[in-house]
Design an enzyme around this catalytic site. Structure first.
Site, PDB file in Angstrom:
ATOM      1  N   LYS A   1     -13.838   0.382  -3.589  1.00  0.00           N
ATOM      2  CA  LYS A   1     -14.918   0.776  -2.684  1.00  0.00           C
ATOM      3  C   LYS A   1     -16.039   1.474  -3.447  1.00  0.00           C
ATOM      4  O   LYS A   1     -17.230   1.224  -3.202  1.00  0.00           O
ATOM      5  CB  LYS A   1     -14.379   1.695  -1.580  1.00  0.00           C
ATOM      6  CG  LYS A   1     -13.423   1.014  -0.606  1.00  0.00           C
ATOM      7  CD  LYS A   1     -12.961   1.987   0.466  1.00  0.00           C
ATOM      8  CE  LYS A   1     -12.014   1.328   1.449  1.00  0.00           C
ATOM      9  NZ  LYS A   1     -11.550   2.256   2.491  1.00  0.00           N
TER      10      LYS A   1
ATOM     11  N   HIS B   1       7.825 -27.289  -0.305  1.00  0.00           N
ATOM     12  CA  HIS B   1       7.299 -28.499  -0.946  1.00  0.00           C
ATOM     13  C   HIS B   1       6.224 -28.178  -1.981  1.00  0.00           C
ATOM     14  O   HIS B   1       5.680 -29.074  -2.613  1.00  0.00           O
ATOM     15  CB  HIS B   1       6.764 -29.453   0.119  1.00  0.00           C
ATOM     16  CG  HIS B   1       7.850 -29.972   1.009  1.00  0.00           C
ATOM     17  ND1 HIS B   1       8.453 -31.196   0.847  1.00  0.00           N
ATOM     18  CD2 HIS B   1       8.466 -29.399   2.071  1.00  0.00           C
ATOM     19  CE1 HIS B   1       9.383 -31.371   1.763  1.00  0.00           C
ATOM     20  NE2 HIS B   1       9.415 -30.284   2.526  1.00  0.00           N
TER      21      HIS B   1
ATOM     22  N   GLU C   1       0.818  -1.211   0.000  1.00  0.00           N
ATOM     23  CA  GLU C   1       0.000   0.000   0.000  1.00  0.00           C
ATOM     24  C   GLU C   1       0.857   1.268   0.000  1.00  0.00           C
ATOM     25  O   GLU C   1       0.430   2.319  -0.478  1.00  0.00           O
ATOM     26  CB  GLU C   1      -0.928  -0.006   1.216  1.00  0.00           C
ATOM     27  CG  GLU C   1      -2.208   0.775   1.002  1.00  0.00           C
ATOM     28  CD  GLU C   1      -3.220   0.543   2.107  1.00  0.00           C
ATOM     29  OE1 GLU C   1      -4.418   0.501   1.791  1.00  0.00           O
ATOM     30  OE2 GLU C   1      -2.822   0.400   3.285  1.00  0.00           O
TER      31      GLU C   1
END
Length: 413
Positions: free
Chosen positions: A402, A293, A272
């Site tokens: 948003k 793995h 951010e």
């Protein structure tokens, strides 16, 4: 400064680091000048409000007396720093509340399970939001508050709600004042991802039984260390130079599972702060040795778009001796000894494959060291962002999703 920073296996020469330090020091000086918005965190470890801290600690004692379940409601910087500390520094005593987190997703299943846990537990809520209108925490707070009122009645529910919000304005500030919630301030000059050492992080952390005074002392020790200018700046320089050389991903790796949410906080802090204007390093995280793995093949021989930053805890909290039944290679060694062999072996293998690796040694996972880690990475992120030419303290891109989400809700409702 107890952290040790090793950039020697990055492929970057000492001369390149030295040449870039001037730019890093200029960024650091700019931060210390305090003229930019949202730089209140820079001097916080030596300038924090001591009366406010005592109020936070007193409130944490009350929470410990009231409940065995504390639900912290917030998203992003409003909860990740606290969760990172609580996961990294577990209180082994059963006298402290269990801490759960809400409002960081919009899952009905997740929050239904929290409601069930509330029904069988003495519960308090800690809601953290500067505006009080962010969708995820707003939904969670409404649901959990209604359940708390149903369980205890309105007066007692209000006594069990702790709000951390804006000093004067916003929906949550108005409600806290109206309903009499115990409240603390989200500082105006500190953004969410830099707020771990403010009441945003300190109240839940203290309620979980962690020594927040020691955490602030660690941050102050980091800030004032003679080694600070060199080691912290060298990490910022290495990150910047690796990006300039074409690397686009920083893979943060840890070998102690308790650092999972510290890595999540770092992802927000770096992502951010730096990801703007087509610039920045994409922060990813891997849990070793488990992810070796699944991702080990890619790391060893895949696309060379990344470099690695290894968080290595030198003295973990506990240890177990490996029994004879494990075979001659492992028998008699401790698990931590085997784990450290994995750390060194992976670094050697990846270095031999030409991968840049930065190693950060953390002496032990204490509140003091955690405070050092917080301040170190906050400064690194801000310095690197300024070196890249972006504002590390805004997040205009976050507002896009948003706005589109509100448009969808209006369309469907």
């Amino acid at each position: 400064m107890d952290l040790k920073i090793d950039v020697k296996t990055t492929g970057i020469s000492a001369a390149e680091i030295e040449k870039t330090r001037t730019k890093a020091y200029a960024a650091q000086d700019r931060l210390w000048a305090g003229k930019d918005d949202f730089t209140g965190w820079v001097k916080l470890p030596m300038n924090y409000d001591k009366d406010e801290l005592e109020d936070v600690i007193a409130a944490s004692y009350k929470i410990q007396e009231q409940c065995d379940l504390l639900i912290v409601i917030g998203i992003g910087g409003s909860y990740l720093g606290a969760r990172a500390a609580i996961e990294a520094l577990p209180a082994y005593s059963g006298k402290y509340p269990r801490v759960r987190f809400a409002g960081n997703n919009i899952s009905g299943t997740y929050h239904s399970l929290l409601l069930e846990e509330m029904q069988r537990s003495e519960t308090c809520l800690c809601v953290i939001s500067k505006s009080g209108t962010t969708t995820e925490p707003s939904v969670a707070f409404a649901i959990l508050k209604d359940a708390l009122i149903s369980k205890y009645g309105k007066a007692e529910a209000s006594n069990r709600i702790y709000a951390i919000t804006d000093r004067e304005k916003g929906v949550l500030r108005e409600e806290a004042s109206r309903e009499g919630y115990k409240s603390f301030i989200v500082p105006d000059d500190i953004g969410g991802r830099y707020s771990v050492l403010t009441p945003v992080g300190l109240l839940p952390i203290a309620a979980a039984g962690i020594d927040v005074r020691a955490m602030l002392s660690g941050a102050e020790a980091m800030m004032s260390s003679p080694k600070w200018d060199k080691d912290a700046v060298d990490y910022a320089c290495a990150r910047f130079l690796l990006m300039e050389s074409g690397k686009s991903i920083e893979v943060i790796e840890y070998y102690e599972p308790q650092l999972q949410y510290f890595a999540e906080w770092l992802k927000q802090l770096f992502g951010e702060s730096e990801g703007k204007e087509g610039k920045g390093l994409f922060p990813a995280s891997l849990s070793f040795s488990a992810d070796l793995h699944s991702m080990g093949q890619f790391l060893q021989e895949g696309s060379r778009v990344f470099f690695e930053t290894v968080l290595n805890v030198e003295k973990p909290d506990r240890d177990i001796k490996v029994p004879e039944s494990a075979g001659s290679l492992l028998a008699g060694k401790s698990m931590n000894e085997v784990n450290q062999a994995a750390v060194n072996g992976v670094i050697a293998a990846h270095r031999n494959a030409g991968l840049p690796v930065i190693k950060i040694d953390i002496p032990e996972m204490t509140a003091f060291c955690f405070g050092q880690m917080v301040y170190f990475f906050e400064m690194t992120s801000a310095v690197t962002g300024l070196m890249m030419g972006v504002n590390p303290f805004d997040q205009p891109g976050v507002e896009s999703y948003k706005a589109e989400m509100r448009r969808e809700l209006n369309k469907n409702g």
